[in-house]
Enzyme design. Structure first.
Site, short mmCIF file in Angstrom:
data_model
loop_
_atom_site.label_atom_id
_atom_site.label_comp_id
_atom_site.label_asym_id
_atom_site.label_seq_id
_atom_site.Cartn_x
_atom_site.Cartn_y
_atom_site.Cartn_z
N GLY A 115 -5.59 28.49 -10.35
CA GLY A 115 -4.41 29.24 -9.91
C GLY A 115 -4.65 29.96 -8.61
N SER A 166 -0.68 42.92 -13.49
CA SER A 166 -1.99 42.71 -12.84
C SER A 166 -2.06 43.36 -11.46
CB SER A 166 -2.29 41.21 -12.74
OG SER A 166 -2.19 40.57 -13.99
N ASP A 226 -7.79 39.64 -17.86
CA ASP A 226 -8.93 38.74 -18.07
C ASP A 226 -10.04 39.42 -18.86
OD1 ASP A 226 -7.60 36.76 -16.78
OD2 ASP A 226 -8.77 36.82 -14.93
#
Length: 434
Positions: free
Chosen positions: A93, A199, A320
């Site tokens: 990504g 994020s 993550d």
């Protein structure tokens, strides 16, 4: 199927020097490629995701000279020389999204594609944003997903660009990194975010790295970003990639579960990565954590009962590293809740579903919601669980921690860690002890 048996281990201690950050490595490679001048990048991550970015830049005519973890990039002054290219970008990504934006303004004919999972990961919000400035991008298969065909177009910014913030922060990163190269009326481009931006620390990384290359983005909160238009990135000469804070999370957790002392070098208080916040989550669970500017050390758990405290936390900022918390929750003395993790569903795999399935294999009771996970640890971990990894590097690395619970665990398809940390299991085995 390829597999790796780990443990049982009773302790973990030592020092580990972290590989370079994936997020920083791929951003710096692209910025250096678009800049004026030569950039020497040190501590560059060597992994599947950085390799596909390097391969793509090479195909686009960028001159690269690699020597170990150092790479000298000769900048193209804002335009790739290759006007046609077929780019296979794996499941990266951090390569697909920013490159799509850079190619959309490059005046060429390009095809962008990847592994089947990449073709299930959304890119529609980025494409919509690029179409607002005139980009010609077509979907080859399913609307809103790669593969993409990008064609020459007349690009201009006449109004604020609107982009959704609640699917992936990489859409905004891609726009921010590309817009300085585009002319706009008033000499600036404005990006406005629809909904909540997820994020956020990753956007902070993008803005800080752009500044290192001479372009300053102004932001009003996290809803409106102003980018200078029609300017050039300038090489800073040398830039060092700091260690990967997401990768640090596995070792920090191992230092808590295995008693430590376990020190990671390459990230610390001075890090620009949000995932150093993992250390604070671990502290909240009762781990003994100390930090320097570029190191973090964990020495076991500060409770007499020797178990972590359960945690109930919003992990929107560190999705993550939150995966490591989900596995660490197996070692808590109560039920933990991970909230606001909807982005897990569009990562390398549907991480909420995968995590729930695999945690149950080791005995946990798991409740799975659209954007949350509730983990109740078992009285005793199930030995010899065979953990499926879904071609997801983080699933493989997270579940290595089960072996510190005094039970053996089998990790299927361990080579998937090549995406970000090819020698992870060697490093882990060097620190874990029976």
């Amino acid at each position: 199927m390829d597999y790796l048996d780990l443990g049982p281990y009773s302790s973990a201690s030592g020092t580990v020097r972290l590989p370079g950050s994936k997020s920083i490595s791929n951003r710096v490679l692209l910025l250096a490629a678009l800049a004026e001048g030569d950039t020497t990048i040190t501590n560059l991550l060597d992994s599947d995701d950085t390799r596909v970015m390097l391969d793509a830049l090479g195909k686009l005519g960028v001159k690269l000279a690699r020597d170990g973890d150092t790479c000298v990039v000769t900048g193209t002054r804002g335009a790739f020389t290759a006007k046609t290219a077929d780019l296979f970008l794996g499941n990266a990504g951090t390569a697909v999204r920013p490159l799509t934006a850079a190619l959309a303004i490059n005046g060429g004919d390009y095809r962008v594609h990847g592994v089947p999972r990449m073709h299930e990961r959304p890119i529609g919000d980025l494409v919509d944003g690029l179409r607002q400035i005139g980009a010609q991008i077509d979907y080859e298969q399913n609307e809103g997903f790669p593969p993409l065909r990008i064609r020459p177009a007349t690009i201009s910014v006449d109004a604020p660009i609107r982009v959704r913030g609640d699917v992936s922060s990489q859409f905004l990163t891609a726009l921010l990194m590309t817009l300085p190269l585009v002319k706009a009326k008033d000499g600036r481009s404005i990006v406005e975010i629809d909904g909540e931006l997820i994020s956020k620390p990753y956007i902070d990384i993008t803005i800080r790295l752009m500044a290192r290359f001479g372009v300053n983005v102004e932001r009003e909160g996290w809803q409106r970003f102003t980018v200078p238009a029609g300017v050039r990135y300038r090489s800073p000469g040398r830039i060092m990639v700091e260690g990967d804070a997401s990768s640090a999370s596995y070792f920090l957790a191992a230092g808590a579960l295995g008693g430590g002392p376990l020190r990671v070098e390459g990230v610390g208080r001075a890090s620009i990565q949000g995932d150093v916040g993992f250390a604070h989550a671990l502290m909240q669970m009762g781990a003994n954590v100390t930090m320097g500017d570029d190191w973090i050390e964990v020495r076991g758990i500060g409770h007499d009962h020797g178990k972590l405290e359960p945690i109930d936390m919003d992990f929107n900022l560190i999705p993550d590293a939150a995966m490591t918390i989900a596995v660490a929750a197996l070692f808590a003395n109560g039920t933990s809740t991970l909230r606001n993790i909807a982005s897990w569903r569009v990562k390398e795999t549907d991480r909420i579903a995968a995590m729930a399935t695999e945690l149950r294999k080791v005995g946990a009771t798991v409740e799975e919601g659209a954007d949350y996970l509730v983990v109740t640890p078992p009285a005793a971990l199930t030995p010899n669980a065979a953990i499926d990894t879904y071609d997801d590097h983080r699933m493989a690395m997270c579940f290595s921690l089960v072996s510190l619970g005094g039970v053996p665990v089998r990790i299927n398809d361990p080579k998937c860690v090549g995406k970000t940390f090819p020698d992870y299991f060697d490093r882990f085995a060097a620190l874990a002890k029976a």
